[in-house]
Each structure stands twice: as structure tokens, then as C-alpha cells.
Write a protein that holds these residues in place. Structure first.
Motif, short mmCIF file in Angstrom:
data_model
loop_
_atom_site.label_atom_id
_atom_site.label_comp_id
_atom_site.label_asym_id
_atom_site.label_seq_id
_atom_site.Cartn_x
_atom_site.Cartn_y
_atom_site.Cartn_z
N THR A 1 66.59 33.27 0.19
CA THR A 1 67.96 33.48 -0.28
C THR A 1 68.26 34.95 -0.54
O THR A 1 69.15 35.27 -1.34
N ALA A 2 67.54 35.85 0.11
CA ALA A 2 67.74 37.28 -0.12
C ALA A 2 69.20 37.67 0.11
O ALA A 2 69.84 37.25 1.08
N ALA A 3 69.72 38.50 -0.81
CA ALA A 3 71.10 38.98 -0.68
C ALA A 3 71.16 40.28 0.12
O ALA A 3 72.20 40.60 0.70
N PHE A 4 70.05 41.03 0.14
CA PHE A 4 70.04 42.32 0.83
C PHE A 4 68.90 42.35 1.86
O PHE A 4 68.33 43.42 2.12
N SER B 1 83.17 38.62 -6.47
CA SER B 1 82.08 38.07 -7.27
C SER B 1 80.76 38.23 -6.53
O SER B 1 80.73 38.52 -5.32
N ALA B 2 79.66 38.00 -7.24
CA ALA B 2 78.34 38.08 -6.62
C ALA B 2 78.15 37.01 -5.56
O ALA B 2 77.33 37.18 -4.65
N ALA B 3 78.91 35.91 -5.64
CA ALA B 3 78.77 34.83 -4.66
C ALA B 3 79.13 35.27 -3.25
O ALA B 3 78.75 34.61 -2.27
N GLU B 4 79.85 36.38 -3.11
CA GLU B 4 80.26 36.86 -1.79
C GLU B 4 79.17 37.68 -1.10
O GLU B 4 79.33 38.06 0.06
N LEU B 5 78.09 38.00 -1.81
CA LEU B 5 76.98 38.71 -1.17
C LEU B 5 76.37 37.84 -0.08
O LEU B 5 76.43 36.60 -0.15
N VAL C 1 84.09 46.61 -7.30
CA VAL C 1 82.78 46.50 -6.65
C VAL C 1 82.96 46.38 -5.14
O VAL C 1 83.73 45.54 -4.65
N VAL C 2 82.25 47.21 -4.40
CA VAL C 2 82.25 47.18 -2.94
C VAL C 2 80.81 46.97 -2.50
O VAL C 2 79.89 47.64 -2.99
N GLY C 3 80.59 46.03 -1.58
CA GLY C 3 79.24 45.76 -1.13
C GLY C 3 79.22 44.94 0.13
O GLY C 3 80.28 44.66 0.72
N PRO C 4 78.04 44.50 0.58
CA PRO C 4 77.93 43.76 1.83
C PRO C 4 78.38 42.30 1.67
O PRO C 4 78.16 41.67 0.64
N ALA D 1 79.40 39.42 11.22
CA ALA D 1 78.61 40.60 10.88
C ALA D 1 78.53 40.74 9.37
O ALA D 1 79.29 40.12 8.63
N ILE D 2 77.58 41.55 8.92
CA ILE D 2 77.52 41.92 7.50
C ILE D 2 78.27 43.23 7.36
O ILE D 2 77.86 44.26 7.91
N VAL D 3 79.39 43.19 6.66
CA VAL D 3 80.28 44.34 6.56
C VAL D 3 80.41 44.79 5.11
O VAL D 3 80.05 44.06 4.18
N VAL D 4 80.94 45.98 4.91
CA VAL D 4 81.20 46.51 3.58
C VAL D 4 82.64 46.18 3.22
O VAL D 4 83.57 46.48 3.96
N ALA D 5 82.83 45.53 2.06
CA ALA D 5 84.17 45.12 1.64
C ALA D 5 84.21 45.00 0.12
O ALA D 5 83.16 44.96 -0.54
N GLU D 6 85.41 44.94 -0.43
CA GLU D 6 85.56 44.69 -1.86
C GLU D 6 85.09 43.28 -2.16
O GLU D 6 85.41 42.34 -1.42
N LEU D 7 84.33 43.11 -3.25
CA LEU D 7 83.76 41.83 -3.61
C LEU D 7 84.37 41.34 -4.92
O LEU D 7 84.39 42.06 -5.91
#
Length: 222
Positions: free
Chosen positions: A79-82, A54-58, A37-40, A46-52
Motif C-alpha cells: 500500500t505504499a503511497a510513494f 486529503s491524504a486519501a488522494e495519495l 497541500v500539493v503532492g502526487p 499517470a502519477i501527477v502533481v496536483a492539489e490534494l
């Protein structure tokens, strides 16, 4: 051809509601199918794109302020994640990396070994904005067809699972218009999510765009 373009794969037009607390189940469903999984995530201011892992890293609770030549993190009241606009990176860094090993050779034994071209990684791209979904479609036209197709891009793209997140927060530097799209996404995704944080509730409206997306969504409580 990417699985999303396979006419034999029929998407589901039924949207479901998924509570934010079920995001770990989404991660489990993706990892169980062999995806990285790769996400913000928040890193280095900054908010960057990286391998995650777990969901806690969002980036829960973080937004951004953008202007020409300016980028700053800001704390949100929810608490929005995106809850941020498109960031300083693009998904091209995952699908078409600047460096990739195609093969290696051993001068002692005289043997050669194929690199990524033989076994490309399988990524689930979480949080792809509609403008980026459109941009990936343009890369597909350039890098997957004809005699000049790029093997690294094609291998990563064919194995990619795209989870689009529709925009709820505009940015001063957004480029929806130049990409011919809007805050909503219409095609080019396996799953599409719209985040809702009203009335103190945190949930997502999720719909599948491919049979592969419907298969993953079936494993997430809704």
C-alpha cells in the motif's frame, strides 16, 4: 530568503516513526497553518502533481514502469503511497507557473490592482524527491537573487514548506547522478520522510530539517 535558510531556525536531528494512518493528521497540521497541500495523485493514467484535498488522494498501492519513451502505471503488492520514481512533472509548475497574474487594471475607473505578487499562495509540497530538492535549490540561485529575481517565484518559494520523500524505488530514467545527489536527502527540506512497508506494516521515518518542520511534526502522532 526562504525560512529553511534562516540560521535562527534550528532543525531537530531526532527521527520519529509515524504510522501511515496518521497522514491525515499531517494534512490537518499543514492546513491549520494556512498551507495548500500539493503532492502526487493518480490522474489520467499517470502519477501527477496536483492539489490534494486529503491524504486519501495519495497514490496508495501504485507504482510506475519507466523506460526511454515509456511510462506506465502498475499496481504494487503493498500500500505504499510513494512507491514510484520521479514522475513526468516537476515542482517548477507550482513554484514558477507558466502563467501568473501580476496586476489587473479597470479601464472604466482607471484603477489598478496587484495580483499574485501581493499575496502569493502558501504551498506545502509533499513528496519532493531528493533530485527535485536539488533542482529547487538551483532555481533558487537563478530566480531569487540579484536584479533579475522573479517576484512570482520568490513569493511562492518563500512561503513554501517542503516535505521530501526519500526514494525506495529506482526508475530506469532517474537522474540522481546528474543532480549530484542520491536516494537520500541531506538538506533543503522542512521535513524528510522514508516510507517503510515491510512485514505488513506501513509507516514512515520522519525527521525535521527546520524549526518550522519540527513545529508541524509535533502535531503528528508518532
Amino acid at each position: 530568503m526562504h525560512p529553511s535558510d534562516d540560521p535562527a531556525r534550528e532543525p531537530s536531528d531526532k527521527a520519529v516513526i509515524v504510522d501511515a494512518e496518521e497522514l491525515p493528521a499531517l494534512f490537518d497540521a499543514l492546513r491549520g497553518r494556512g498551507y495548500t497541500v500539493v503532492g502526487p495523485t493518480v490522474r489520467d493514467g499517470a502519477i501527477v502533481v496536483a492539489e490534494l484535498a486529503s491524504a486519501a488522494e495519495l497514490p496508495f498501492g501504485w507504482g510506475v514502469e519507466t523506460e526511454a519513451g515509456r511510462y506506465r502505471l502498475r499496481e504494487r503488492s503493498d500500500t505504499a503511497a510513494f512507491g514510484h520514481s520521479a514522475g513526468p512533472q516537476s515542482w517548477k509548475s507550482v513554484l514558477h507557473p507558466a502563467r501568473a497574474r501580476l496586476w489587473s487594471a479597470d479601464r472604466v475607473t482607471g484603477t489598478m490592482e496587484a495580483g499574485e505578487a501581493a499575496e502569493p499562495p502558501r504551498y506545502a509540497l509533499l513528496g519532493v524527491r531528493p533530485c527535485d530538492v536539488r533542482a529547487v535549490g538551483i532555481l533558487d540561485q537563478v530566480l531569487t537573487g540579484g536584479q533579475h529575481a522573479d517576484p512570482v517565484y520568490r513569493g511562492r518559494r518563500d512561503g513554501a514548506f517542503i516535505i521530501a520523500v526519500e526514494c525506495t524505488e529506482p526508475g530506469a530514467t532517474c537522474f540522481c547522478t546528474s543532480m549530484g545527489c542520491g536516494p537520500g536527502v541531506e538538506s533543503g527540506f522542512d521535513l524528510a520522510m522514508t516510507e517503510l512497508t515491510d512485514a505488513g506494516d506501513h509507516r514512515f521515518v520522519v525527521r525535521a530539517g527546520t524549526a518550522a518542520g519540527a513545529d508541524v511534526l509535533a502535531d503528528v502522532p508518532s
